[in-house]
Design a protein around this motif. Structure first.
Motif: not given
Length: 391
Positions: A218, A316, A320-325, A328-329
């Protein structure tokens, strides 16, 4: 890699022509994309005649390198001519340099003039805007006039901008107005950004292929360009069926440096995007490419391609989608701006819409993570600052 071969995809040629149509010089665009000015000239000429084609043209890596070197030699010659003509201006202050750039901006590109004199293009444009602003009397802009400017900015972004980006864009245009006034006026007239919607993931991690460790952890703010890239797949519905899109995102500037669109999700989809990014950027060995655990990214073909380019694979954690935020954004921004409420009769229509938005995103869209400048402007400012330190 042996003798790798590149392909000029239709999307790549369209993007190159779009950059020229957007006002950038032929030489500057050729240098950015690593192609010869002659090739770019032919694409623009073909586009004018409505005959832009040639997707899939095979060009060897050696020919690509020769073209890149020729473009670099042309740039060096232009910079040498600038320095010879500038003479004693190099020893003067920033104000004198800005004035000299203004006088010669029709002869050479502003970006190249700034680079040669060791000043920032954004600084030059900001100074020019301030000078223009001080030459005219300050007047409070009327509500009716401000509303017209707000609607124009909102329409230019095709409804993507909310009040923060509209306000920042107005300031960049030299319209001095408070953020509260912009926010209240937009609220009063029902002008708002397109709303968010959730989209299902496309990742298939139920496989027995080897999985890479999470090298990125991250850290979405690398210290320089081409140090860490992220990638992901999304999908769009058309009357002809699904269209799948993947991008390669440089985490330093959040610039989309490679992409691919196909009617399938096979490994070829992600491999083509990586090839485009490599041929455009030619990064040093050691770059991290972060993805999810999808079978396309874990495949031997994609992993061999990474190794051949001297890149390191990072993945990731499961689910866990936050590891590639950041990627995704990007998907959320694209779909809010151009996809929601749209009906595409063909995949070609959807591809054209996506390419148009990617060009807008790279060149013009104000990015909140980058202090409200576009990804390409952010990277250009960084390079100018590096050259100024060296000088």
């Amino acid at each position: 890699m042996g003798n790798p071969r590149a392909r000029y995809t239709q999307e790549f040629m369209i993007e190159a022509v779009r950059m020229v149509r957007g006002g950038q010089s032929m030489a500057a665009v050729a240098k950015i994309l690593g192609i010869s000015p002659k090739t770019l000239h032919n694409w623009v000429k073909a586009d004018t005649a409505g005959k832009l084609n040639g997707a899939g043209k095979q060009v060897s890596a050696e020919q690509m390198e020769i073209a890149r070197l020729r473009a670099e030699l042309a740039r060096v010659k232009m910079e040498r001519d600038i320095l010879e003509k500038a003479g004693g201006v190099l020893r003067e202050g920033v104000g004198m340099k800005y004035a000299w750039i203004e006088r010669h901006s029709r002869q050479w590109p502003v970006s190249l003039l700034c680079q040669a004199l060791g000043v920032s293009p954004s600084g030059y444009h900001a100074r020019k805007a301030r000078d223009i602003d001080t030459e005219r009397p300050r007047r409070r802009i009327s509500h009716d006039s401000l509303l017209v400017h707000i609607k124009a900015v909102h329409a230019q972004s095709k409804g993507e901008y909310g009040w923060p980006r509209v306000w920042k864009k107005l300031l960049a245009q030299g319209i001095r107005v408070s953020k509260d006034r912009v926010q209240q006026l937009m609220k009063l007239h029902g002008i708002r950004a397109k709303t968010k919607r959730r989209f299902k993931a496309t990742t298939d991690s139920n496989h027995s292929l080897p999985v890479a460790p999470n090298l990125l952890q991250r850290d979405f703010s690398p210290g320089r360009p081409d140090q860490a890239w992220s990638t992901d797949i999304t999908y769009l519905w058309t009357e002809e069926g699904w269209l799948y899109l993947t991008v390669i995102l440089d985490l330093f500037s959040r610039q989309v440096v490679g992409w691919s669109m196909q009617p399938h999700m096979r490994t070829e989809l992600v491999s083509e995007a990586l090839r485009m990014a490599w041929f455009r950027r030619r990064p040093q060995a050691g770059l991290i490419v972060h993805s999810d655990r999808g079978s396309q990214y874990c495949s031997r073909e994609f992993q061999d391609l990474l190794k051949g380019y001297g890149m390191r694979s990072s993945m990731s954690r499961r689910g866990n989608c936050w590891d590639n935020a950041p990627t995704e954004s990007l998907w959320g921004s694209l779909k809010r701006a151009r996809i929601l409420g749209q009906r595409f009769a063909t995949r070609r229509e959807a591809m054209d819409e996506v390419i148009d938005w990617l060009s807008f995103y790279n060149h013009s869209r104000l990015h909140s993570t980058l202090d409200y400048v576009s990804p390409m402007q952010f990277e250009q400012d960084w390079h100018a600052a590096q050259n100024q330190r060296v000088a």
